[in-house]
Enzyme design. Structure first.
Site, mmCIF file in Angstrom:
data_model
loop_
_atom_site.group_PDB
_atom_site.id
_atom_site.type_symbol
_atom_site.label_atom_id
_atom_site.label_comp_id
_atom_site.label_asym_id
_atom_site.label_seq_id
_atom_site.Cartn_x
_atom_site.Cartn_y
_atom_site.Cartn_z
ATOM 1 N N ALA A 90 0.852 -1.196 0.000
ATOM 2 C CA ALA A 90 0.000 0.000 0.000
ATOM 3 C C ALA A 90 0.884 1.241 0.000
ATOM 4 C CB ALA A 90 -0.892 -0.020 1.235
ATOM 5 N N GLY A 97 0.757 -5.159 1.047
ATOM 6 C CA GLY A 97 -0.348 -5.270 0.090
ATOM 7 C C GLY A 97 0.109 -5.899 -1.215
ATOM 8 N N GLU A 135 -0.154 -9.459 -0.605
ATOM 9 C CA GLU A 135 -1.585 -9.780 -0.506
ATOM 10 C C GLU A 135 -2.221 -9.835 -1.898
ATOM 11 O OE1 GLU A 135 -2.061 -6.687 2.547
ATOM 12 O OE2 GLU A 135 -3.197 -8.189 3.666
ATOM 13 N N GLU A 155 3.825 -5.132 7.457
ATOM 14 C CA GLU A 155 2.918 -4.120 8.019
ATOM 15 C C GLU A 155 3.151 -3.888 9.505
ATOM 16 O OE1 GLU A 155 2.119 -6.420 5.832
ATOM 17 O OE2 GLU A 155 0.553 -5.745 4.472
HETATM 18 C C1 LIG Z 1 -7.778 1.016 6.286
HETATM 19 C C2 LIG Z 1 -6.829 0.817 5.140
HETATM 20 C C3 LIG Z 1 -6.739 -0.635 4.795
HETATM 21 C C4 LIG Z 1 -5.638 -0.801 3.841
HETATM 22 C C5 LIG Z 1 -5.102 -2.201 3.933
HETATM 23 C C6 LIG Z 1 -3.694 -2.101 3.708
HETATM 24 C C7 LIG Z 1 -2.955 -3.414 3.911
HETATM 25 C C8 LIG Z 1 -1.600 -3.228 3.366
HETATM 26 C C9 LIG Z 1 -0.716 -2.458 3.985
HETATM 27 C C10 LIG Z 1 0.608 -2.241 3.381
HETATM 28 O O1 LIG Z 1 0.944 -2.724 2.327
HETATM 29 S S1 LIG Z 1 1.650 -1.233 4.234
HETATM 30 C C11 LIG Z 1 3.099 -1.193 3.253
HETATM 31 C C12 LIG Z 1 3.868 -2.458 3.327
HETATM 32 N N1 LIG Z 1 5.090 -2.335 2.587
HETATM 33 C C13 LIG Z 1 6.234 -2.019 3.140
HETATM 34 O O2 LIG Z 1 6.348 -1.856 4.335
HETATM 35 C C14 LIG Z 1 7.405 -1.864 2.218
HETATM 36 C C15 LIG Z 1 8.065 -0.538 2.454
HETATM 37 N N2 LIG Z 1 9.165 -0.336 1.548
HETATM 38 C C16 LIG Z 1 10.365 -0.929 1.710
HETATM 39 O O3 LIG Z 1 10.592 -1.746 2.557
HETATM 40 C C17 LIG Z 1 11.441 -0.514 0.763
HETATM 41 O O4 LIG Z 1 11.128 0.752 0.287
HETATM 42 C C18 LIG Z 1 11.632 -1.476 -0.438
HETATM 43 C C19 LIG Z 1 10.330 -1.712 -1.166
HETATM 44 C C20 LIG Z 1 12.202 -2.817 0.063
HETATM 45 C C21 LIG Z 1 12.637 -0.840 -1.423
HETATM 46 O O5 LIG Z 1 13.828 -0.513 -0.726
HETATM 47 P P1 LIG Z 1 14.936 0.429 -1.398
HETATM 48 O O6 LIG Z 1 16.048 0.529 -0.411
HETATM 49 O O7 LIG Z 1 15.239 -0.040 -2.732
HETATM 50 O O8 LIG Z 1 14.239 1.842 -1.584
HETATM 51 P P2 LIG Z 1 13.732 2.878 -0.491
HETATM 52 O O9 LIG Z 1 14.704 3.974 -0.383
HETATM 53 O O10 LIG Z 1 13.338 2.185 0.748
HETATM 54 O O11 LIG Z 1 12.385 3.404 -1.163
HETATM 55 C C22 LIG Z 1 12.419 4.169 -2.372
HETATM 56 C C23 LIG Z 1 11.354 5.223 -2.286
HETATM 57 O O12 LIG Z 1 10.069 4.595 -2.281
HETATM 58 C C24 LIG Z 1 9.332 5.021 -1.148
HETATM 59 N N3 LIG Z 1 8.493 3.883 -0.728
HETATM 60 C C25 LIG Z 1 8.876 2.621 -0.558
HETATM 61 N N4 LIG Z 1 7.841 1.853 -0.225
HETATM 62 C C26 LIG Z 1 6.764 2.660 -0.184
HETATM 63 C C27 LIG Z 1 5.392 2.441 0.107
HETATM 64 N N5 LIG Z 1 4.904 1.236 0.398
HETATM 65 N N6 LIG Z 1 4.584 3.503 0.077
HETATM 66 C C28 LIG Z 1 5.040 4.730 -0.229
HETATM 67 N N7 LIG Z 1 6.337 5.003 -0.526
HETATM 68 C C29 LIG Z 1 7.186 3.961 -0.487
HETATM 69 C C30 LIG Z 1 10.387 5.395 -0.117
HETATM 70 O O13 LIG Z 1 9.859 6.259 0.836
HETATM 71 C C31 LIG Z 1 11.440 6.028 -1.003
HETATM 72 O O14 LIG Z 1 11.008 7.332 -1.333
HETATM 73 P P3 LIG Z 1 11.679 8.599 -0.657
HETATM 74 O O15 LIG Z 1 11.276 8.545 0.793
HETATM 75 O O16 LIG Z 1 13.157 8.437 -0.837
HETATM 76 O O17 LIG Z 1 11.093 9.753 -1.365
#
Ligand SMILES: CCCCCCC/C=C/C(=O)SCCNC(=O)CCNC(=O)[C@H](O)C(C)(C)COP(=O)(O)OP(=O)(O)OC[C@H]1O[C@@H](n2cnc3c(N)ncnc32)[C@H](O)[C@@H]1OP(=O)(O)O
Length: 719
Positions: free
Chosen positions: A61, A100, A103, A123
């Site tokens: 997400a 997500g 998922e 998450e």
């Molecule tokens: C009531 C609502 C119900 C909704 C149900 C929702 C159920 C689902 C929930 C979720 O999915 S929560 C999100 C789960 N995912 C994560 O936790 C993954 C988070 N990301 C990472 O671990 C890492 O970014 C990565 C994917 C492994 C990539 O790592 P890498 O070192 O290559 O790059 P980064 O510098 O970490 O990231 C680059 C850039 O992208 C932004 N970013 C990464 N993931 C997300 C995300 N999920 N959402 C928004 N933005 C994300 C990260 O912030 C970086 O951007 P900047 O901060 O540098 O601008």
């Protein structure tokens, strides 16, 4: 945000296109809904493949959207409809399938992963749970014990482990989309009912209650005070004990509680703060994304004490050749054995071979002539460090970067004794340096942008969270520690005990209370610094009023503890007593109790009952107050940098965000009011006087933490 193509004349290929990680933003969810409708309604299409652009399936997400109102199609019904569809859907997983993203893959009827892909439900690390059906589908696919472990820890797994667990159907080293398309063609006309995870029954272990109880206890120990892992256990229990339709409702209820909690906000703030920390900017305009770091192939470490050893290991394990220097043969041999042992254990843990061939040990600084970078890690003594830097300046080639692992001394004074002040910088590692993730990169006024970029990039390569800070005594972390620990010792005078204060701080979520942490670090270090600054010892003017030094309140209790030879864990006695020197099991010591009582009666202090709230407020608001001063002084560029330093270097609970985020959550007005109250009661404690920045922020209506920067008008940034 989702591209649609028809391939092989009958397979709809849906590609998520939301760089950098193809997160499921409202636009992407909308794109998936539209393209899936098209695929399911087109009679030419017999199967569907979902993949992600730029080598990443999906990072989950869009975390940024959690802060605002929910827009676009909700994820859960969208995913349910993909699973319910009558055409086979195959997930082609490359890069990551997280949260997500996984998922989404779980509602596809088949999953093919590239051999380098990583999968997980992280998450919980954001204070949430996998609320798009993850807590209900994963247990049905891989069983309760494995699902419970993955969901409560948020651990990522490799595609090989995912295959073993049964999360994916196939792992490939080929082009995963092409493999998935071929797979999809073969899946056409096969029955889908057994591929719909929500319709499966959960393989339930006979000892379910015992298992859930054991995991709950583990969480209470390891993730003290955190709500999300416990909610994950409850959601998995629902998967084990309820039909899917009820389990999914339970999942949503639990998510709603977490979603609006302060913990989720704090953990999501931490996620972005960690990523923001690497983005430094100098007053000159040079910044992280336009300054090229130098490539570092070889490095030297001077001094093989605890810090030097950890630094040498951290360098060698990422492939940098290291020359380690000691001043005497015996110390060098001890250091050699320790470093080799540490590197071997580390390699075993990571399942790789130890890079021992990268290490060289020497007694001669002459051997450092050709290295790209030197990290000095000798005793914390300015005169000694200056001698080392002078020597290095003469010996090393003119382009070698000279770094100091000082924990608080003036980096610019070191630069001043060299012929290359622009190549001098502080690299403050935390002990043990091969374990602790934090690196303060201390920029002197003369450090060049290339030098800063190189130190930051080296930190990243060494798998550290690197934060660029300015040069002042103690930099950020140790400078803030003083007001925090001063409050703790003043509270001892007033009636508290070390164990009471530590318990309150540990219940708040700190890895260790202030006294247990001091015992671990060694009490003699601070004692020596206080003696050198004339605060204690024979140089103190006997006419000085008791409990006052240099015009302000001073608590001599820590000096009295050291005078008894109690230096903490290493001597088996400190604020606590231990079974033996080097022991770690802290027990309250009646001798300390006695010392405190004698001290109070000597100075006529009537001990009072101190509440937990007072302990938290005085310690943590004094800590944050110094953080505000650091922002004013331009020593840290952003509150996020301070919070990252406190989480990774000082055990500040991540689910509280860090001292600055905590202050913002408590409310700046309350922080100001309490500081004013305590400063009135203790006017001779300058650290309790509210900082001008705090007052200004309150006067501006307490803006959210992300907006504080707009109110910081720093005269000169030290970055
Ligand atoms: C009531 C609502 C119900 C909704 C149900 C929702 C159920 C689902 C929930 C979720 O999915 S929560 C999100 C789960 N995912 C994560 O936790 C993954 C988070 N990301 C990472 O671990 C890492 O970014 C990565 C994917 C492994 C990539 O790592 P890498 O070192 O290559 O790059 P980064 O510098 O970490 O990231 C680059 C850039 O992208 C932004 N970013 C990464 N993931 C997300 C995300 N999920 N959402 C928004 N933005 C994300 C990260 O912030 C970086 O951007 P900047 O901060 O540098 O601008």
């Amino acid at each position: 945000m989702a591209r649609y193509e028809l391939v092989k004349r009958s397979v709809a290929l849906i590609t998520l296109t939301n760089p950098p990680v193809n997160s499921l933003s409202s636009a992407v969810r909308h794109g998936i809904a539209k393209t899936m409708d098209r695929a399911l309604s087109d009679p030419k299409v017999t199967a569907v493949v979902i993949c992600g652009e730029n080598g990443r399936f999906c990072g989950g997400a869009d975390i940024r959207e959690f802060a605002g109102p929910m827009r676009g199609p909700p994820l859960l019904p969208l995913l349910d409809s993909i699973e319910a569809g009558e055409k086979p859907v195959v997930a082609a997983i490359e890069g990551v399938a997280l949260g997500g993203g996984l998922e989404l893959a779980l509602v596809c009827h088949y999953r093919i992963a590239h051999s380098k892909a990583r999968l997980g439900l992280p998450e919980v690390t954001l204070g949430l749970l996998p609320a798009a059906g993850g807590t209900q589908r994963l247990p049905r696919l891989i069983g309760i014990p494995a699902a419970l472990e993955l969901i409560t820890t948020g651990r990522h797994v490799s595609s090989q482990e995912a295959l073993k667990l049964g999360i994916v159907d196939q792992v490939t080293e080929q082009n995963v989309c092409e493999v998935a398309v071929e797979f999809a063609l073969r899946a056409v006309a096969k029955p889908l009912s057994s591929r719909r995870l929500s319709a499966l029954t959960v393989p339930c272990p006979p000892d379910l209650d015992a298992l859930l109880e054991a995991v709950t206890m583990q969480i209470q120990k390891k993730a003290r005070g955190m709500m999300a892992p416990l909610a994950c256990v409850q959601a998995v229990r629902a998967a084990a004990t309820m039909p899917y339709s009820q389990g999914i409702k339970r999942e949503s209820e639990l998510m709603a509680t977490l979603f609006n909690s302060g913990q989720a906000r704090a953990l999501q703030y931490c996620f972005f703060a960690e990523r923001t920390a690497g983005k430094w900017t100098l007053p000159s305009g040079a910044q992280w994304n336009d300054t090229k770091p130098r490539e570092i192939r070889s490095a030297a470490v001077i001094g093989l004490g605890t810090m030097g050893r950890g630094i040498a290991v951290s360098l060698a394990r990422v492939g940098i050749s290291v020359i380690a220097v000691e001043s005497d043969k015996k110390l060098m041999e001890t250091g050699r054995q320790m470093v080799i042992g540490m590197l071997e254990r580390d390699a075993k843990r990571r399942g790789v071979s130890a890079s021992l061939n990268l290490l060289k040990f020497t007694l001669s600084l002459q051997d450092l002539k050709d290295v790209d970078l030197v990290i000095e890690a000798v005793f914390e003594d300015m005169a000694l460090k200056k001698r080392v830097f002078q020597e290095l300046s003469k010996l090393c080639r003119p382009t070698t970067l000279l770094c100091s692992n000082t924990s608080g001394l003036d980096v610019d004074a070191l630069a001043g004794v060299t012929d290359r002040p622009q190549l001098v910088i502080g690299m403050h590692f935390f002990s043990p340096a091969h374990v602790m993730k934090l690196l303060e990169v201390v920029c002197g006024p003369r450090s060049s942008s290339e030098t800063i970029a190189t130190a930051m990039s080296l930190g990243k390569r060494m798998e550290k969270v690197s934060v660029a800070v300015g040069n002042c005594p103690g930099f950020v972390g140790n400078r803030m520690l003083k007001p925090y620990s001063d409050q703790a010792t003043f509270l001892l005078e007033e009636g508290a005990t070390p164990e009471q204060i530590d318990k309150v701080l540990e219940d708040f979520g700190f890895a260790m209370g202030v006294f247990r942490m001091s015992d671990l670090a060694g009490l003699d270090v601070g004692w020596r610094v206080r003696k050198e600054s004339g605060l204690t010892g024979p140089d103190v003017d006997p006419k000085n009023p008791p409990r006052r030094r240099q015009g302000r309140k001073y608590c001599p209790i820590p000096d009295m503890v050291c005078e008894q030879g109690r230096f903490g864990q290493k001597t088996g006695r400190g604020w606590y007593m231990y079974d033996k020197p080097g022991g770690t099991n802290a027990k309250p010591d009646p001798l300390i109790q006695n010392l405190l009582e004698t001290y109070r009666s000597r100075y006529g202090i009537k001990p009072r009952n101190i509440t937990d709230q007072e302990i938290i407020d005085r310690c943590l608001f004094a800590l944050a107050n110094e953080g505000f001063r650091i922002l004013e002084d331009g020593i840290a560029a952003r509150p996020e940098d301070i919070d990252v330093i406190y989480q990774f270097g000082y055990g500040f609970p991540r689910h509280r965000g860090g001292p600055m985020f905590y202050a913002s959550m408590v409310g700046l007005e309350r922080v100001l009011e309490r500081l004013e109250h305590y400063h009135q009661a203790h006017p001779d404690v300058p650290h309790l006087e509210p900082s001008p920045l705090l007052k200004k922020l309150v006067a501006c209506g307490s803006p959210p933490i992300q907006k504080w920067r707009e109110h910081i008008k720093t005269m000169h940034s030290h970055l």
